[in-house]
Design a protein around this motif. Sequence first.
Motif, PDB file in Angstrom:
ATOM      1  N   UNK A  95      -5.575  -1.258  -3.604  1.00 35.43           N
ATOM      2  CA  UNK A  95      -6.257   0.019  -3.873  1.00 35.43           C
ATOM      3  C   UNK A  95      -5.376   1.165  -4.024  1.00 35.43           C
ATOM      4  N   UNK A  96      -4.238   1.088  -4.276  1.00 40.19           N
ATOM      5  CA  UNK A  96      -3.147   2.004  -4.394  1.00 40.19           C
ATOM      6  C   UNK A  96      -2.738   3.055  -3.098  1.00 40.19           C
ATOM      7  N   UNK A  97      -3.303   2.664  -2.058  1.00 42.30           N
ATOM      8  CA  UNK A  97      -2.980   3.603  -0.960  1.00 42.30           C
ATOM      9  C   UNK A  97      -1.469   3.640  -0.735  1.00 42.30           C
ATOM     10  N   UNK A  98      -0.785   2.618  -1.053  1.00 42.40           N
ATOM     11  CA  UNK A  98       0.671   2.312  -0.869  1.00 42.40           C
ATOM     12  C   UNK A  98       1.198   1.986  -2.152  1.00 42.40           C
ATOM     13  N   UNK A  99       2.541   2.176  -2.530  1.00 47.68           N
ATOM     14  CA  UNK A  99       3.079   1.704  -3.595  1.00 47.68           C
ATOM     15  C   UNK A  99       3.921   0.484  -3.311  1.00 47.68           C
ATOM     16  N   UNK A 100       4.260   0.083  -2.170  1.00 47.97           N
ATOM     17  CA  UNK A 100       4.941  -0.999  -1.751  1.00 47.97           C
ATOM     18  C   UNK A 100       4.851  -1.481  -0.271  1.00 47.97           C
ATOM     19  N   UNK A 101       4.724  -2.711   0.200  1.00 48.19           N
ATOM     20  CA  UNK A 101       4.770  -2.822   1.505  1.00 48.19           C
ATOM     21  C   UNK A 101       5.746  -3.643   2.016  1.00 48.19           C
ATOM     22  N   UNK A 102       6.708  -3.161   2.966  1.00 51.23           N
ATOM     23  CA  UNK A 102       7.617  -3.816   3.842  1.00 51.23           C
ATOM     24  C   UNK A 102       7.014  -4.069   5.106  1.00 51.23           C
ATOM     25  N   UNK A 103       6.392  -5.352   5.583  1.00 54.13           N
ATOM     26  CA  UNK A 103       5.820  -5.435   6.988  1.00 54.13           C
ATOM     27  C   UNK A 103       5.783  -6.983   7.237  1.00 54.13           C
ATOM     28  N   UNK A 104       6.951  -7.338   7.696  1.00 55.54           N
ATOM     29  CA  UNK A 104       7.329  -8.741   8.008  1.00 55.54           C
ATOM     30  C   UNK A 104       6.370  -9.873   7.803  1.00 55.54           C
ATOM     31  N   UNK A 105       5.949  -9.812   6.102  1.00 52.83           N
ATOM     32  CA  UNK A 105       4.912 -10.462   5.427  1.00 52.83           C
ATOM     33  C   UNK A 105       5.733 -11.883   5.023  1.00 52.83           C
ATOM     34  N   UNK A 106       5.152 -13.017   5.545  1.00 52.65           N
ATOM     35  CA  UNK A 106       5.433 -14.276   5.005  1.00 52.65           C
ATOM     36  C   UNK A 106       5.050 -14.706   3.569  1.00 52.65           C
ATOM     37  N   UNK A 107       6.079 -15.231   2.770  1.00 46.88           N
ATOM     38  CA  UNK A 107       5.734 -15.658   1.427  1.00 46.88           C
ATOM     39  C   UNK A 107       5.007 -16.787   1.472  1.00 46.88           C
ATOM     40  N   UNK A 108       3.787 -16.732   0.706  1.00 44.54           N
ATOM     41  CA  UNK A 108       3.267 -18.030   0.574  1.00 44.54           C
ATOM     42  C   UNK A 108       2.331 -18.012  -0.839  1.00 44.54           C
ATOM     43  N   UNK A 109       2.282 -19.235  -1.250  1.00 47.10           N
ATOM     44  CA  UNK A 109       2.073 -19.238  -2.826  1.00 47.10           C
ATOM     45  C   UNK A 109       0.401 -18.673  -2.691  1.00 47.10           C
ATOM     46  N   UNK A 110      -0.442 -18.929  -2.034  1.00 43.20           N
ATOM     47  CA  UNK A 110      -2.035 -18.569  -2.089  1.00 43.20           C
ATOM     48  C   UNK A 110      -1.781 -17.118  -2.033  1.00 43.20           C
ATOM     49  N   UNK A 111      -1.037 -16.433  -1.592  1.00 47.60           N
ATOM     50  CA  UNK A 111      -1.047 -14.919  -1.597  1.00 47.60           C
ATOM     51  C   UNK A 111      -0.644 -14.280  -2.880  1.00 47.60           C
ATOM     52  N   UNK A 112       0.253 -14.891  -3.606  1.00 44.46           N
ATOM     53  CA  UNK A 112       0.319 -14.344  -4.868  1.00 44.46           C
ATOM     54  C   UNK A 112      -0.665 -14.897  -5.896  1.00 44.46           C
ATOM     55  N   UNK A 113      -1.171 -15.953  -5.669  1.00 45.39           N
ATOM     56  CA  UNK A 113      -2.203 -16.321  -6.676  1.00 45.39           C
ATOM     57  C   UNK A 113      -3.561 -16.063  -6.526  1.00 45.39           C
ATOM     58  N   UNK A 114      -3.793 -15.681  -5.288  1.00 45.44           N
ATOM     59  CA  UNK A 114      -5.155 -15.118  -4.977  1.00 45.44           C
ATOM     60  C   UNK A 114      -5.313 -13.857  -4.688  1.00 45.44           C
ATOM     61  N   UNK A 115      -4.482 -13.014  -4.267  1.00 49.41           N
ATOM     62  CA  UNK A 115      -4.470 -11.744  -3.726  1.00 49.41           C
ATOM     63  C   UNK A 115      -3.943 -10.703  -4.839  1.00 49.41           C
ATOM     64  N   UNK A 116      -3.485 -11.167  -5.874  1.00 51.42           N
ATOM     65  CA  UNK A 116      -2.901 -10.346  -7.019  1.00 51.42           C
ATOM     66  C   UNK A 116      -1.673  -9.220  -6.646  1.00 51.42           C
ATOM     67  N   UNK A 117      -0.572 -10.164  -5.975  1.00 53.75           N
ATOM     68  CA  UNK A 117       0.530  -9.400  -5.540  1.00 53.75           C
ATOM     69  C   UNK A 117       1.758 -10.003  -5.851  1.00 53.75           C
TER      70      UNK A 117
END
Length: 343
Positions: A95-117
Amino acid sequence: MNLLKILTVTVFAGVAFAATQASASVLDTVKQRGVLNCGTDNTAPGFGYLNTTTGQMEGLDVDFCKAVAAGVLGDASKVKFITVTDKSRFDAVLTGQVDVVFAHTTIKPARESSIAIDFLPINFYDGTGLMVKADAGIKAFGDLDGATICTTQGSATETVLTAAFKARGWKDSKVLTYENLEKLFSALNAGRCNAMSTDKSALAAWAGNAPKPSDYLILPDTLDKSPFGGFVVANDSRWRNALRWIEYALFQAEESEITQANLAEKLTSEDPFVQKFLGIGGGYGKDFGLKDDFVAQAIKAVGNYGEIYDRNLGPKTKMYLDRKGTPNALWTQGGAIYSPLWN
């Protein structure tokens, strides 16, 4: 004929406007705004934590936010920290509330494929663990059959626990979720769950910062891998690439033994690699829409990766996590912290 000309001009203008919009990048937005909006947690000691004594945000994730502000804007203080939770962090970027997130986030394929990040490079290697009260008589994950385990809402740990229950044929075990780590820790202390489950680094941080750390036991089990990375909105290559190479610069600086303390000396180096790396007489900045000294600015602000790690997770902290013998060591020391080539 005049109407046809007007329609033609209008169509071309619309196409040009669309092309301009399509080429816009968060990088341009941040530069114009003059402030980086960085999403991070404020309940994760060692990573993103509001120090109530100083009133300042601190942690490894916080330092990466500062490094980006320094690299992009030339000033680490030009960052606005916006609190996100495991549940809200992705929407905050989309939503553009933030430009980037650094928040102990685990890298998973579903997150890049379905969340558009798009994820940035891995900046910490962790694993999913469990912590119990030391007097509960629980020594391993196998002792939790039929137990209630707490974790945070929207975290990968929910899926990991569900899969672990199913693999072991546990029918009566339950998962309760809470908004953030602070509430999760409170639930464990209040007896609402038999164990809390999240990344082992977070467990070590909460136990280490407790009034009596010996009251808690982190079980030896690691349920799954948990590599952390920052992330940005998908398909913005200018922004993603700029941030990737700011992060890689911190890895390379440690490998090249460039620190906050010796940066001034290194800026006078006659080594061609060091000169270009730090932006002396030209550098890599133009390749990423940054100033040539973006690497020097990031190091000046937070130090190299090793300095960031030691400041937040090192031997002088309450949640000391030794890098030696782990993937969080430099690749030259048998770890996985590694920068691509710069030359």
